[in-house]
Design an enzyme around this catalytic site. Structure first.
Site, short mmCIF file in Angstrom:
data_model
loop_
_atom_site.label_atom_id
_atom_site.label_comp_id
_atom_site.label_asym_id
_atom_site.label_seq_id
_atom_site.Cartn_x
_atom_site.Cartn_y
_atom_site.Cartn_z
N HIS A 79 -66.66 -30.73 -109.24
CA HIS A 79 -65.67 -30.12 -110.08
C HIS A 79 -66.44 -28.56 -109.37
O HIS A 79 -67.51 -28.52 -108.82
CB HIS A 79 -65.57 -30.46 -111.11
CG HIS A 79 -64.79 -31.35 -111.23
ND1 HIS A 79 -64.50 -32.56 -112.39
CD2 HIS A 79 -63.48 -31.58 -111.67
CE1 HIS A 79 -64.18 -33.02 -112.50
NE2 HIS A 79 -62.75 -32.11 -111.22
N CYS A 116 -67.73 -30.64 -119.92
CA CYS A 116 -65.86 -32.07 -119.27
C CYS A 116 -66.51 -32.51 -120.47
O CYS A 116 -65.16 -33.14 -121.03
CB CYS A 116 -66.23 -33.17 -118.12
SG CYS A 116 -68.33 -33.21 -117.18
C1 CIR Z 1 -64.43 -38.41 -112.97
O1 CIR Z 1 -64.64 -38.38 -111.82
O2 CIR Z 1 -63.33 -38.22 -113.92
C2 CIR Z 1 -65.40 -38.51 -114.30
N1 CIR Z 1 -66.18 -39.54 -114.54
C3 CIR Z 1 -65.76 -37.31 -114.40
C4 CIR Z 1 -65.02 -36.17 -115.24
C5 CIR Z 1 -66.50 -35.07 -115.14
N2 CIR Z 1 -65.57 -34.27 -115.90
C6 CIR Z 1 -66.11 -33.34 -115.03
O3 CIR Z 1 -67.24 -32.75 -114.12
N3 CIR Z 1 -65.20 -32.04 -115.76
#
Ligand code: CIR
Length: 253
Positions: free
Chosen positions: A160, A247
């Site tokens: 991200h 997140c």
């Molecule tokens: C994903 O792959 O969507 C989750 N395992 C991790 C999301 C992390 N979110 C972020 O960095 N905003």
């Protein structure tokens, strides 16, 4: 200043969520400890922490930042790029509707909150595997109604945009070296995390403190020497699931 945070308790399925990193199997008990340390820290910093119930059917649902973006004026419900995560949005609407009017991103757009950095009235969206051009355009068009300036950039080498760029006060960003030269960041003062500490660019400003992942001494020194007060947070298990400190919550002023 933030007054509230919306978080979701990690389900036992969380250790089987999506991940692109190869850091080994996450330990659920330790992941919960790290999550509780995080929510406890937010409470000590004065936030009312609203905890939503764990969702076994959505292993990644505790990454609440990805399913909505919240400004003082509005909450916009995202359309996550990973199909496995799309159903999470319906689960956050009630919690946000208590605090903001809502708007929505519609197909074929996809966008994750992790790709959206808002600093005062400046919205920067990173195009990534999760966020497409339509997603970025739809969000920026909604926010332009409230006076937000838009920038849309490509996300370099990360899940991200906020894996690599975060604000640490209203004029200063912590960035990885690859993002230092982005034109849309030209007006900000920037601190660059040392080589090898790229993960530490994912910090979160909470009411005058910078929460940072534990174990990144170069980044901590850089922040402290520049007058930022840091709080180290253990996130080993959360990082195994490709997650970081931003997140884990949706923060509301
Ligand atoms: C994903 O792959 O969507 C989750 N395992 C991790 C999301 C992390 N979110 C972020 O960095 N905003």
């Amino acid at each position: 200043m933030y007054t509230r945070a919306i978080v979701r308790r990690p389900a036992s399925s969380s250790v089987r969520g999506l991940t692109t990193v190869d850091l080994g199997q996450a330990d659920y008990k330790l992941l919960i400890e790290q999550y509780e340390n995080y929510t406890g820290t937010l409470e000590r910093l004065g936030l009312n922490v609203i905890e939503l119930a764990a969702l076994e059917e959505y292993p990644d649902a505790y990454f609440t930042e990805d399913v909505a973006i919240v400004t003082p004026e509005i909450a916009v419900i995202m359309r996550p790029g990973a199909t496995e995560r799309r159903g999470e949005t319906a689960q956050i609407i009630d919690a946000l509707a208590n605090h903001r009017r809502l708007d929505f991103i519609n197909e074929p757009a996809t966008i994750d909150g992790g790709d959206v950095l808002i600093v005062k009235k400046h919205c920067i969206v990173g195009l990534s595997e999760r966020t497409n051009q339509q997603g970025a355009e739809q969000l920026c068009t909604i926010l332009e109604n409230y006076g937000y300036k838009r920038d849309i950039v490509n996300v370099p080498e990360a899940l991200h945009f906020k894996s690599s760029v975060n604000f640490i006060d209203s004029r200063t960003l912590l960035v990885t070296q690859t993002c230092y030269w982005l034109d849309c960041l030209a007006l900000y003062k920037k601190l660059v995390v040392p080589e090898g500490e790229e993960y530490a660019a994912n910090v979160v400003w909470i009411n005058g403190k910078v929460l940072m992942p534990a174990g990144y001494p170069g980044t901590q020194r850089l922040l402290e020497e520049n007058g930022f007060q840091t709080i180290e947070m253990p996130v080993s298990e959360i990082s195994k699931m490709d997650g970081g400190l931003t997140c884990l919550s949706l923060r509301l002023t």
